[in-house]
Design an enzyme around this catalytic site. Sequence first.
Site, mmCIF file in Angstrom:
data_model
loop_
_atom_site.group_PDB
_atom_site.id
_atom_site.type_symbol
_atom_site.label_atom_id
_atom_site.label_comp_id
_atom_site.label_asym_id
_atom_site.label_seq_id
_atom_site.Cartn_x
_atom_site.Cartn_y
_atom_site.Cartn_z
ATOM 1 C CB THR A 125 -0.870 -0.075 1.229
ATOM 2 O OG1 THR A 125 -1.317 1.209 1.442
ATOM 3 C CG2 THR A 125 0.028 -0.345 2.555
ATOM 4 C CG ASP A 126 -1.153 5.005 -0.949
ATOM 5 O OD1 ASP A 126 -1.731 4.185 -0.166
ATOM 6 O OD2 ASP A 126 -1.854 6.217 -1.745
ATOM 7 C CD GLU A 127 -3.133 3.355 4.494
ATOM 8 O OE1 GLU A 127 -3.105 3.339 5.624
ATOM 9 O OE2 GLU A 127 -4.544 3.525 4.128
ATOM 10 C CE1 TYR A 150 -3.659 -2.697 5.653
ATOM 11 C CE2 TYR A 150 -3.494 -0.208 5.148
ATOM 12 C CZ TYR A 150 -3.413 -1.634 4.767
ATOM 13 O OH TYR A 150 -3.236 -1.987 3.560
ATOM 14 C CE LYS A 154 -0.001 -4.574 3.120
ATOM 15 N NZ LYS A 154 -0.258 -5.643 2.462
HETATM 16 P P1 NAD Z 1 -9.702 -7.289 1.932
HETATM 17 O O1 NAD Z 1 -9.832 -7.036 3.284
HETATM 18 O O2 NAD Z 1 -10.977 -7.036 0.896
HETATM 19 O O3 NAD Z 1 -9.586 -8.760 1.816
HETATM 20 C C1 NAD Z 1 -8.259 -9.675 2.526
HETATM 21 C C2 NAD Z 1 -8.571 -11.002 2.296
HETATM 22 O O4 NAD Z 1 -7.517 -11.682 2.732
HETATM 23 C C3 NAD Z 1 -9.630 -11.685 2.537
HETATM 24 O O5 NAD Z 1 -10.276 -12.582 1.535
HETATM 25 C C4 NAD Z 1 -9.376 -12.486 3.650
HETATM 26 O O6 NAD Z 1 -10.208 -13.841 3.925
HETATM 27 C C5 NAD Z 1 -8.035 -12.794 3.435
HETATM 28 N N1 NAD Z 1 -7.314 -13.146 4.749
HETATM 29 C C6 NAD Z 1 -7.041 -12.282 5.781
HETATM 30 N N2 NAD Z 1 -6.422 -12.779 6.747
HETATM 31 C C7 NAD Z 1 -5.800 -13.940 6.278
HETATM 32 C C8 NAD Z 1 -4.973 -15.210 6.627
HETATM 33 N N3 NAD Z 1 -4.594 -14.978 7.893
HETATM 34 N N4 NAD Z 1 -4.906 -16.099 5.981
HETATM 35 C C9 NAD Z 1 -5.271 -16.300 4.875
HETATM 36 N N5 NAD Z 1 -6.115 -15.309 4.223
HETATM 37 C C10 NAD Z 1 -6.478 -14.347 4.948
HETATM 38 O O7 NAD Z 1 -8.378 -6.754 1.255
HETATM 39 P P2 NAD Z 1 -8.125 -5.964 0.022
HETATM 40 O O8 NAD Z 1 -8.581 -4.587 0.103
HETATM 41 O O9 NAD Z 1 -8.712 -6.807 -1.015
HETATM 42 O O10 NAD Z 1 -6.416 -5.742 0.084
HETATM 43 C C11 NAD Z 1 -5.872 -6.848 -0.755
HETATM 44 C C12 NAD Z 1 -4.422 -6.462 -0.494
HETATM 45 O O11 NAD Z 1 -4.003 -5.439 -0.983
HETATM 46 C C13 NAD Z 1 -3.943 -6.110 0.922
HETATM 47 O O12 NAD Z 1 -2.648 -6.606 1.311
HETATM 48 C C14 NAD Z 1 -3.971 -4.530 1.244
HETATM 49 O O13 NAD Z 1 -2.980 -4.219 2.271
HETATM 50 C C15 NAD Z 1 -3.627 -4.318 -0.170
HETATM 51 N N6 NAD Z 1 -4.087 -3.021 -0.554
HETATM 52 C C16 NAD Z 1 -5.259 -2.624 -0.471
HETATM 53 C C17 NAD Z 1 -5.885 -1.353 -0.795
HETATM 54 C C18 NAD Z 1 -7.216 -0.995 -1.056
HETATM 55 O O14 NAD Z 1 -7.774 -0.173 -1.202
HETATM 56 N N7 NAD Z 1 -8.432 -1.994 -0.628
HETATM 57 C C19 NAD Z 1 -5.004 -0.471 -1.678
HETATM 58 C C20 NAD Z 1 -3.407 -1.029 -1.726
HETATM 59 C C21 NAD Z 1 -3.101 -2.073 -1.033
HETATM 60 O O1 DAU Z 2 -4.038 3.942 0.444
HETATM 61 C C1 DAU Z 2 -4.307 2.602 0.209
HETATM 62 C C2 DAU Z 2 -5.279 2.102 1.765
HETATM 63 O O2 DAU Z 2 -6.519 2.560 1.202
HETATM 64 C C3 DAU Z 2 -5.155 0.390 1.578
HETATM 65 O O3 DAU Z 2 -3.968 0.464 1.988
HETATM 66 C C4 DAU Z 2 -6.141 0.243 2.770
HETATM 67 O O4 DAU Z 2 -6.107 -1.262 2.647
HETATM 68 C C5 DAU Z 2 -7.571 0.741 2.521
HETATM 69 O O5 DAU Z 2 -8.450 0.418 3.403
HETATM 70 C C6 DAU Z 2 -7.506 1.927 2.221
HETATM 71 O O6 DAU Z 2 -7.228 2.973 3.416
HETATM 72 P P1 DAU Z 2 -8.053 4.338 3.884
HETATM 73 O O7 DAU Z 2 -7.791 4.516 5.450
HETATM 74 O O8 DAU Z 2 -7.589 5.687 3.105
HETATM 75 O O9 DAU Z 2 -9.428 3.690 3.310
HETATM 76 P P2 DAU Z 2 -11.026 4.204 4.012
HETATM 77 O O10 DAU Z 2 -11.881 3.843 2.926
HETATM 78 O O11 DAU Z 2 -10.971 3.457 5.469
HETATM 79 O O12 DAU Z 2 -11.024 5.575 4.237
HETATM 80 C C7 DAU Z 2 -10.769 6.468 3.189
HETATM 81 C C8 DAU Z 2 -10.847 7.877 3.708
HETATM 82 O O13 DAU Z 2 -12.269 8.186 4.023
HETATM 83 C C9 DAU Z 2 -10.007 8.174 4.763
HETATM 84 O O14 DAU Z 2 -9.556 9.675 4.938
HETATM 85 C C10 DAU Z 2 -10.919 7.994 5.974
HETATM 86 C C11 DAU Z 2 -12.357 8.486 5.527
HETATM 87 N N1 DAU Z 2 -13.763 7.965 5.752
HETATM 88 C C12 DAU Z 2 -13.590 6.699 5.940
HETATM 89 C C13 DAU Z 2 -14.708 5.989 6.560
HETATM 90 C C14 DAU Z 2 -14.797 4.573 6.631
HETATM 91 C C15 DAU Z 2 -14.648 8.825 6.436
HETATM 92 O O15 DAU Z 2 -14.686 9.961 6.346
HETATM 93 N N2 DAU Z 2 -15.867 8.075 6.958
HETATM 94 C C16 DAU Z 2 -15.854 6.644 6.815
HETATM 95 O O16 DAU Z 2 -16.980 6.265 7.331
#
Ligand code: NAD
Ligand code: DAU
Length: 344
Positions: A125-127, A150, A154
């Site tokens: 992630t970019d975080e 989180y 990562k």
């Molecule tokens: P998600 O939470 O939707 O899905 C996570 C998946 O991992 C689920 O299917 C869950 O069952 C599985 N999982 C969790 N713990 C596990 C374990 N111990 N063993 C096996 N499987 C397990 O996550 P996502 O949003 O699809 O993110 C996927 C990846 O991409 C993550 O590594 C996350 O850090 C990264 N990422 C997410 C975002 C985003 O915006 N969602 C952005 C950048 C990077």
């Molecule tokens: O940047 C990549 C990341 O983006 C991934 O690595 C993470 O897995 C993914 O969850 C996401 O993280 P964020 O914290 O940015 O996403 P989230 O959707 O939780 O929140 C997006 C923005 O919105 C953040 O500034 C918090 C705000 N927010 C979020 C929720 C859930 C609100 O204002 N209200 C809300 O109810």
Amino acid sequence: MITGGAGFIGSHVVRLFVAKYPDYRIINFDKLTYAGNLENLKDIENADNYVFVKGDIVSVEDVKKAFEKYEVTDVIHLAAESHVDRSIEGPMDFVMTNVVGTVNLLQQAKENWKEGEHVFHHVSTDEVYGSLGEEGLFKETTPYDPRSPYSASKASSDHFVMAFYHTYGLPVKMSNCSNNYGSHHFPEKLIPLMIHNVVNNKPLPVYGKGENVRDWLWVNDHASAIDTIFHSGRIGESYNVGGLNEWKNIDLVKFLCQLMDQKLGRSLGESEKLITYVKDRKGHDLRYAIDATKLEKELGWKPSITFEKGLEDTVDWYLNNSEWVEKVTSGAYKDYYENMYSDR
Ligand code: NAD
Ligand code: DAU
């Protein structure tokens, strides 16, 4: 083997690989936590080149068994605890899955891949880069500065991935992506949560003043970036993935409300009335923004659609898949929502 393939991004990656690479055997290894859902993959569950394995990346036995039984040649690692708010409530699950689980996978890859060509692609992630001010973009060379449990987990996993490359020569690749949006997104994250609440006429909880900025990328474009990096990226390198699409949260929520008014046949401005400013997230990073030049110049990847089009498709998907939403928001989701939002 694709880990976390039943989650949001993982299910899009699995679907893409199953369709595009009929000669690969795609093993989806997933624990099926609250975020994993086999409904996400109903359309491909009987494909000849697809196998689902329920397993925990933290378990040495589960991972070893999968490596040996399926003679795993490559890994795309997406399994993780992914939600920042949950990590603030309880960091230990994040340490276990994101750090210990990643090291366990690396260790099994190292032990099983004594010869031949392999790739271990770690999806991050970019975080990990921390928080930007008004100016600037994250580059691959930006120093790590994680600030939530989180992102700390990562960042730690990223360091282990690179440590296995430098120390043991494990053939790793890494990608660090911005915020994804699209279909099958669990409604704890901003966009699907707001869509769900607008449909149900519930308050739209905007944290703080809504001034935090995120860069949004369509999930299928992230999947195509993973495909590109997995196949053509250089070993030992990391690639930033982003949409060059920055939005202040409040502007995004208002834009989404207007779109939803149109889709639901409401008068313009009706959904916006649901916006409620609530207590801010602890340690809320102000701004994320990605410089994806390396990926574009070196491997020719670019996002394929505009945010407006991607968001409209996403809203349509949620409105046409109310059964999916119903399933994932019944039961444990209600307790999560109550705990996270009731006295905010
Ligand atoms: P998600 O939470 O939707 O899905 C996570 C998946 O991992 C689920 O299917 C869950 O069952 C599985 N999982 C969790 N713990 C596990 C374990 N111990 N063993 C096996 N499987 C397990 O996550 P996502 O949003 O699809 O993110 C996927 C990846 O991409 C993550 O590594 C996350 O850090 C990264 N990422 C997410 C975002 C985003 O915006 N969602 C952005 C950048 C990077
Ligand atoms: O940047 C990549 C990341 O983006 C991934 O690595 C993470 O897995 C993914 O969850 C996401 O993280 P964020 O914290 O940015 O996403 P989230 O959707 O939780 O929140 C997006 C923005 O919105 C953040 O500034 C918090 C705000 N927010 C979020 C929720 C859930 C609100 O204002 N209200 C809300 O109810």
